[in-house]
Scaffold this active site. Structure first.
Site, short mmCIF file in Angstrom:
data_model
loop_
_atom_site.label_atom_id
_atom_site.label_comp_id
_atom_site.label_asym_id
_atom_site.label_seq_id
_atom_site.Cartn_x
_atom_site.Cartn_y
_atom_site.Cartn_z
N ASN A 10 -17.72 -1.82 8.47
CA ASN A 10 -17.64 -2.15 7.05
C ASN A 10 -18.02 -3.62 6.93
OD1 ASN A 10 -16.97 -2.68 4.41
ND2 ASN A 10 -14.74 -2.58 4.72
N TRP A 11 -19.23 -3.84 6.44
CA TRP A 11 -19.71 -5.23 6.36
C TRP A 11 -19.04 -6.02 5.24
CZ3 TRP A 11 -25.80 -5.09 7.22
CH2 TRP A 11 -26.04 -4.89 8.58
N LYS A 12 -18.39 -5.34 4.32
CA LYS A 12 -17.78 -6.00 3.15
C LYS A 12 -18.86 -6.81 2.42
CE LYS A 12 -13.48 -6.08 5.72
NZ LYS A 12 -12.07 -6.39 5.67
N HIS A 95 -10.88 1.59 -0.25
CA HIS A 95 -10.52 0.51 0.67
C HIS A 95 -9.42 -0.34 0.03
CE1 HIS A 95 -10.80 -3.08 3.14
NE2 HIS A 95 -11.40 -2.33 4.06
N GLU A 97 -9.00 -3.38 -0.14
CA GLU A 97 -9.48 -4.54 -0.91
C GLU A 97 -9.90 -4.10 -2.31
OE1 GLU A 97 -12.33 -5.90 1.97
OE2 GLU A 97 -10.71 -6.48 3.31
N GLU A 165 -5.64 2.78 7.35
CA GLU A 165 -5.75 1.33 7.46
C GLU A 165 -4.48 0.68 6.92
OE1 GLU A 165 -10.10 0.09 7.85
OE2 GLU A 165 -9.59 -0.03 5.74
N GLY A 171 -8.09 -7.49 8.53
CA GLY A 171 -8.58 -8.87 8.47
C GLY A 171 -7.54 -9.90 8.87
N SER A 211 -8.20 -4.75 12.14
CA SER A 211 -8.36 -5.70 13.25
C SER A 211 -8.64 -4.99 14.58
CB SER A 211 -7.13 -6.61 13.37
OG SER A 211 -6.96 -7.36 12.18
N GLY A 232 -14.05 -3.85 10.39
CA GLY A 232 -14.52 -4.88 9.47
C GLY A 232 -15.17 -6.03 10.22
N GLY A 233 -14.39 -7.07 10.50
CA GLY A 233 -14.92 -8.30 11.11
C GLY A 233 -15.79 -8.07 12.34
C1 PEP Z 1 -11.81 -2.98 7.16
O1 PEP Z 1 -12.48 -3.69 6.45
O2 PEP Z 1 -11.70 -1.78 6.88
C2 PEP Z 1 -11.14 -3.55 8.32
C3 PEP Z 1 -10.41 -2.76 9.07
O3 PEP Z 1 -11.33 -4.89 8.55
P1 PEP Z 1 -10.95 -5.70 9.91
O4 PEP Z 1 -11.47 -4.86 11.05
O5 PEP Z 1 -11.64 -7.00 9.77
O6 PEP Z 1 -9.48 -5.79 9.95
#
Ligand code: PEP
Length: 248
Positions: A10-12, A95, A97, A165, A171, A211, A232-233
């Protein structure tokens, strides 16, 4: 039938045409022999360029959201048909966010899920509890409520990917332990078995997200009910390939 693991990025709101294209170019040879399905969910504006960049690779391109209406006066939104036009296969829906910053509710998540399904997209439907909900012992109640509303009217649960999640792990660098993630994902599968049927629930791909990185993916992926990750990251760098190749 064994479930095929699925690792999705997930590039956000990150990357440009140039940096995204370069990353896909660099990732492609590193993930080509993956034993799992691989996808990168990218900002809508990058979908055309990234589908082009991923052509001929085993990286599918997904989107990060979709509107529920087929068309109309919804300034700034993107429809399922628009995503389909570019060969998009997956779409993240709900999501945390989106729920936290953009006011999305279980009701709108449900409408988006139904729209994605009827267009032939695979929703990656995100659910999970906040830290205060976990600390209050409400995790299972929250998950149950989310599943009940988000999946209303969904007939074939096997057409949906669920991403568990925990909001406190996204994040933050604070991953759920292998046991915490397995416990809640096993609960989700049991709940799906009650809502649908045990055989259907056994077929549903349920990812962990929060994460997840090259260091902790092995332990998470070893859990019997965890079928992959929403990343994500770590999907913004070559580390993503290490997660995709967790089993090598
Ligand atoms: C996400 O954006 O769904 C996510 C899990 O982010 P991260 O891996 O950065 O925690």
């Amino acid at each position: 039938m064994a479930r095929k693991p699925f690792i999705a990025g997930n590039w956000k709101m990150n990357m440009t045409v140039a940096t995204g294209t370069q990353l896909i170019k660099d990732l492609a040879p590193l993930v080509k022999d993956a034993n799992c399905d691989v996808a990168l969910c990218v900002p809508a504006i990058l979908v055309p360029a990234m589908t082009e960049a991923a052509k001929g690779t085993n990286i599918a391109i997904g989107a990060e959201n979709v509107h529920w209406a087929a068309s109309g006066a919804y300034t700034g939104e993107v429809s399922a048909a628009m995503l389909k036009d570019y060969g998009v296969k997956y779409v993240i829906i709900g999501h945390s966010e989106r729920r936290q910053y953009f006011g999305e509710t279980d009701e709108t998540v449900n409408r988006r899920v139904l729209a994605a399904l009827s267009a032939g997209l695979t929703p990656i439907m995100c659910i999970g509890e906040t830290l205060s909900q976990r600390e209050a012992g409400e995790t299972e109640a929250v998950i149950t409520r989310q599943l009940d509303t988000d999946l209303q009217g969904v007939e074939d649960i096997t057409k949906i990917v669920i991403a568990y999640e925990p909001v406190w792990a996204i994040g933050t660098g604070r991953t759920a332990t292998d046991e915490q993630a397995e416990e809640t994902i096993a609960f989700i599968r049991r709940r799906l078995a009650e809502m649908y049927c045990p055989k259907c629930a056994e077929q549903v791909i349920i990812q962990y997200g929060g994460s997840m990185n090259a260091g902790n993916c092995k332990g998470l992926m070893a859990q019997p009910d965890i079928d992959g990750g929403l990343i994500g990251g770590a999907s913004l760098k070559l580390d993503f390939a290490k997660i995709v190749n967790w089993d090598k």
